[in-house]
Every structure is written in C-alpha cells, then in structure tokens.
Design a protein around this motif. Sequence first.
Motif, PDB file in Angstrom:
ATOM      1  N   ASN A 295      33.566   6.595 -43.475  1.00 29.49           N
ATOM      2  CA  ASN A 295      33.483   5.945 -44.786  1.00 29.49           C
ATOM      3  C   ASN A 295      32.170   6.220 -45.507  1.00 29.49           C
ATOM      4  O   ASN A 295      31.962   5.744 -46.626  1.00 29.49           O
ATOM      5  N   ASN A 296      31.284   6.984 -44.862  1.00 30.94           N
ATOM      6  CA  ASN A 296      29.973   7.259 -45.459  1.00 30.94           C
ATOM      7  C   ASN A 296      30.085   8.373 -46.502  1.00 30.94           C
ATOM      8  O   ASN A 296      30.544   9.478 -46.187  1.00 30.94           O
ATOM      9  N   PRO A 297      29.642   8.135 -47.752  1.00 29.98           N
ATOM     10  CA  PRO A 297      29.739   9.152 -48.812  1.00 29.98           C
ATOM     11  C   PRO A 297      29.006  10.453 -48.472  1.00 29.98           C
ATOM     12  O   PRO A 297      29.423  11.532 -48.893  1.00 29.98           O
TER      13      PRO A 297
ATOM     14  N   GLU B 141      31.310  12.541 -46.421  1.00 29.02           N
ATOM     15  CA  GLU B 141      32.347  13.114 -47.288  1.00 29.02           C
ATOM     16  C   GLU B 141      31.823  14.377 -47.974  1.00 29.02           C
ATOM     17  O   GLU B 141      32.523  15.393 -48.055  1.00 29.02           O
ATOM     18  N   LYS B 142      30.568  14.312 -48.452  1.00 26.70           N
ATOM     19  CA  LYS B 142      29.977  15.474 -49.132  1.00 26.70           C
ATOM     20  C   LYS B 142      29.803  16.641 -48.173  1.00 26.70           C
ATOM     21  O   LYS B 142      29.998  17.801 -48.549  1.00 26.70           O
TER      22      LYS B 142
ATOM     23  N   LYS C  22      37.416  16.650 -54.085  1.00 27.45           N
ATOM     24  CA  LYS C  22      37.100  15.337 -53.528  1.00 27.45           C
ATOM     25  C   LYS C  22      37.857  15.167 -52.215  1.00 27.45           C
ATOM     26  O   LYS C  22      38.919  15.758 -52.024  1.00 27.45           O
TER      27      LYS C  22
ATOM     28  N   ARG D 252      38.808  12.319 -48.781  1.00 23.70           N
ATOM     29  CA  ARG D 252      38.790  11.030 -48.096  1.00 23.70           C
ATOM     30  C   ARG D 252      38.912  11.302 -46.608  1.00 23.70           C
ATOM     31  O   ARG D 252      39.868  11.931 -46.157  1.00 23.70           O
TER      32      ARG D 252
ATOM     33  N   ASP E 142      42.828   5.312 -52.424  1.00 19.77           N
ATOM     34  CA  ASP E 142      41.882   6.429 -52.422  1.00 19.77           C
ATOM     35  C   ASP E 142      42.234   7.444 -53.503  1.00 19.77           C
ATOM     36  O   ASP E 142      41.342   8.043 -54.112  1.00 19.77           O
TER      37      ASP E 142
END
Length: 712
Positions: free
Chosen positions: A642-644, A647-648, A671, A673, A704
Amino acid sequence: MNLKENAYSLAFLPVQLLMWLYSAITFVPWYILTNTQQNLALAKRVKAKSTTGNAEGPYRSVDHFHSLATMDFPGKDTLDKLFEHAVQRFGETDCLGTREMLSKENETQPSGKVFKKLILGQYNWLSYQDVDIAVSQFARGLVALGQQPKNTIAIFCETRAEWMITAQACFKHNFPLVTFYATLGEDAIAYGLNESGVTHLITSVELLETKLKSVLPEIRNLKHIIFVDTMSLNKAGYPDGLQLHSMHSVQELGAKPENMGVEIQRPEPSDLAVIMYTSGSTGRPKGVMIIHSNLIAGMTGQCERIPGLGPKDTYIGYLPLAHVLEMTAEISCLTYGCRIGYSSPQTLSDQSTKIKKGSKGDCSILRPTLMAAVPEIMDRIYKNVMSKVQEMGYLQKTLFKLAYNYKLEQIKKGYDAPLCNVLLFKKVRALLGGNVRMMLCGGAPLSTATHRFMNICFCCPLGQGYGLTETCGAGSITAVADRTTGRVGAPLICCEIKLRGLGRGGLHQTRQAPPPEGEILIGGPNVTMGYYRSKGSKNEDFFTDEAGQRWFCTGDVGEFHPDGCLQIVDRKKDLVKLQAGEYVSLGKVESALKNCTLIDNICAYANSDQNYVISFVVANQKKLTTLANQKGIDGTWEEICNNPIMEKEVLKEITEVAKSIKLQRFEIPIKVRLSPEAWTPETGLVTDAFKLKRKELKNHYLHDIERMYGAK
C-alpha cells in the motif's frame, strides 16, 4: 566493472575458447547423428495451406490436406473401445500410479502461520488389467445404485487415479459424465448440478465437507454421493434421503455375483460422452456437450504432434482433469500405453509448498518424460530459477549466463549445445525429474522469454498449443522441429482454421504491410455440439456450414504466417479502444509485462472514455520486500504493497520492460495497484487454468479504478 570482475572476465576467455573448440570438433558428428538437417528442413517447410487459395483460409495441415482425420485406430470410434484396445495391448504394464502417504506434519512459519507438510513414499501402480477390473466393478456398482445409460452422472474431484477410473466406467456404460473444477464455488456447483439433473455424484471427502455440504439442500435430484477416499466419513448433518457411499463399497457391490451379469449398453460415436463445465472466466459456467467422436477426433490431431508416444513414456498428471487439456492428454496417454503418475501443484517438485524440506517432490520420484503445463506454472518455474541465478556468486552467475546465451544462439539456428546440457543445465532439468523429453503448454499465451528458458534449461522442445473446450482442446500445436516462439503452430490434422475479418483498422497502424488477420474460426469433427440446455444467444458461436461441418467462433484474433502457422494476435473481448482511438490488447500487455522480476501476476485495465491504461499487480514478495528494505521502508506485507513509493518502483520497472520490448506508448500502464493477496482459483479472481476473470477483478478493484482514473 571492478578489478575482481575484470579478472573473472579474463579467466573466462579460455572457457569461451574451449566452447568454440568443442563446437568446431563435435559439430559434424552431432549434426549427422541427430538428423539435424532433416529437422531443419521440417522446421522451414510449409506446414499448412489454404484450401481456397485465399489468405483468410480455411487452412489445413499439409500432412492431411485432402480430408480431416477422425480416428487413429480403425473401428475404435468410441472412448470405451479405445481403452479396451489399450488393455488388450498393454495388460500387465503399469497404468495409473499414486504416491503413498507416509505422514503429515504441521510446520510453523516465522509469521506464525501453520502449513501442512507431507512426507510421501514411492508410487504404487495399477496395471492396465487392474484398472480395467476396477472400471468394470465400479460401473456395475453404479448400475446397482440405479444409474441408467444416457443419464448424466457428475464428478467434482481433484486430479487422481479415481477420477480416471470413474471416467472410464462412465464411457463404458454410456453414462454422460458431467465434470466440474474442484475450485468452483458453492453457488456455481449447485447451479451445474441442478442444470444437469444428476442423481449420482462422485467427489472427495474434503470437497464434500468444505464445499458441497452447505448447498446439498438446494440440489434437487441428487440421491447418491460416492466419495473416493479410503477414510471414513461422519454422515451426520446430511439431508435425509441422500445416500453416502465409499468408492470401495460401490466396487464391492459391483463385484457381487448377482451384479456380474449386468448388461452393458455401449455408446455410439454420436452419444454424449462428457458435459464439461467451463471455469467461468466470463461469468456463470457453461456446460459444453462433447460426444465420443468429438473427443476421438481431437485426440487424433493432438497425438500426431507428439512423436514416439508409447509405452516407454511416463506422464505426470497434476492439472485439473476437469480441464479439457488434461483430460484429453491423459486419455491419449492411456490409448498409447503410457503410464500416468498423479501429482498436484503443491507436491510437484522438491520445493513445492506441501513437500517437507528434505523430502522429494513427485517429479523427482516419478521422473516423467511428458508433461503439460499452463503458462502461469511455467512463468513461476522461470522466475524461481532466474531468482536463484541472481543469488549466485559472480563466477557461477557469469558461467550460467555464458552458457545460456551460447545455447540460445544455437537454438535460434536450429542446433543444440550438448555439453552445456550435461555440465550446466542438468541441475535445472532435475527440478522436473531430469527425464522430460517434451512439454506441452496451453490455456493462455506464453511469453517468448519463458518459452526460450524452458527450451534452454530443460533441454527439450516445448509444444505451444491452441484449442478450447468447445473444440476438445484441439486447434493447433507447434511441431517439435519448430524453434520459433510466439506462434501456436499449424492446424491439427483433425480440423481446419479460417479467419473472419474484423474491419477494426488502427490496431496495426505501426506495422508495414501487415498479414491478413481476423477472428479465428475452427471447423472439423472435433467441434462440439454446443452448450447444455442453452438456446439462442449462448450457442450463436457454433454453426454448421452447407457441407455439414461444425464450426466454432473462438473470439480470438489471429494471423497466418507464410508457412501456415497461426499466431494469436489479440482477444476480441480484451480489446479496448481508448479515447484517442488507439486499440489496446490487454492480453498482449499482460503477457509482455509478466517478464518483470517484481511481478508474479498482472491484469491490465482500460476504460474507453480514458486515454491511458492502468494495472493491478500481484508483486513478488521476496523481491519487493528486499527492495522496500533498500528504500528504508518497513512494515507488514500489506503495508509495503500500500506504500506509494513501492507503487512507483514497480511502475518504473514496468515502464523499463515495456520500452525494452517496444510496447507502444499508449499500451504502457501509467498507474498501478499492488495486491497483497495472490490471485488463486480459491479467491475467485482467476480460473483453474489461471486465466484472469476480468469482471471479478474489475469489481474487486473498483475503488482503485476510480482512484487511478481520478474519479470525482
């Protein structure tokens, strides 16, 4: 590069020289002894031609161009005759094998979770004659319990010897067999059992207790349940009037003198053999009606592409027998006298989840020569091995890469690298027993990287097949001599394939003079009779032409290469037209990006009113956790996902891989998820063959989707 690495590089110069010298010295005798020239000619030849001269087809195999094959053995036109013929030929030889269960142990993980681990012994074998006796006794026992010819009977069970014994009993006495995946949900099972109207059901104690018991009051016609296990069952809590039997007791009933003389009503080729319920990737499962002649034609086509199939072969059965690929593969093996050893994805190798550390997995004990797999399983093997390579020391890693790249170049030329096979790839090959001579892959597209890895490290050809339940799993399979990737081969000798134009210009706007493409239609005696108790729109994909031949419209988009081999380009339902008018093939994007080291599974998604693609990703826990530690991010697995920042990082790798394989800008997800949970058939997000259930995935990640598309 540091001094140490420079030193290693210099040290490898003699190794490279030795490999060159070895190739030069051994090439000529190897070339002659392995019929390489003949294999190269087979690889380059035209394998299928259009019967009309048109680029759209229909295309037929040049090996059976003037007519379509319907059977391998003259007069053996039903499944019971095929097995009877096999028993006569191979009587005392091994037929079906099951590993002995020695003990079970609970193993507590560092996370506190408890995993059940198995310690298994050797394989115990039933001969062809043993199986024939079991089949006859079980069939007569079912008759004694009231089962009538041409009345449906259901099996809801894991892949095991009892499944095949049940199937052969049903084929022999003309009981149409209704099959269900063992991972189908309770509602889907209740729906299928009610729709098919079965009175008798074969299952296992585990499935009976965990999935069936709660829905039994909803199933209207069911009178008898037969469980295949030898363990006892507590019969309390089951509906009144429902009788529970063990398979052994039904066989004993069939062996009684008064039941020995039961008259057998043998099937005709046009009689219903199987109603196979699909895994439901597009909604509620549908029962595909398959007659005896359909299956025999389909298997005739498949077996022609497996050279040397016979009594020397051992096949490992672990995919769901309710899947047409596994069922036809096993029946074909029995027809040709192979032995089948049963396994499961949880016990397949020494590293499998249910095998106790230090114990042997099924492949190590069985040492199969043939196996089938779906791309999801092959992708896992590929990533696990390559992950271990990355953990090697510099010397070992460099040696492996050197050998890998050397053999890759040899394979592309149609050659091999025997020295590399013996010295470097022997350990990798041992993961599957070390004896596999051919693998067959089907069910979904296989990436080029995984295909090449299996060729190189497991030292055997990989036949990539294409077919559907509606065509008995038969359509096309790549020839053994064909060393190309990304294609599914020429049409099998039992069918022909043509393309129906789509008129959807724009998808190939970047190509120079693209070959003709269209929706793939498969025609021939292997095309089934439609969907059970369905009328109108549900059967609109089947039609019969003016010559009386059945056709099925697959919904897949393909193109033919000049040598007559088919390539799957897209899936009609996977095509999304973005806001700016570009077509995106979601399946193509997913297949390409599965090669990302941080990704275990991926689902691409796009809305037609948006101008970019997004994605849902099941990350590789080991790789992503290591990366998180490097970035100074701590927490549970769910918190990491869940950490942005993570994700990056995943998006960064997706973009790099996408660009390296030249995906178009509009095809690259912008993007992502990250999902902390794996997608398994039990979650309902993928089928038993690990195909994505797009509708369920969309509903699961609805919030999402709104977030990634910036909904107000």
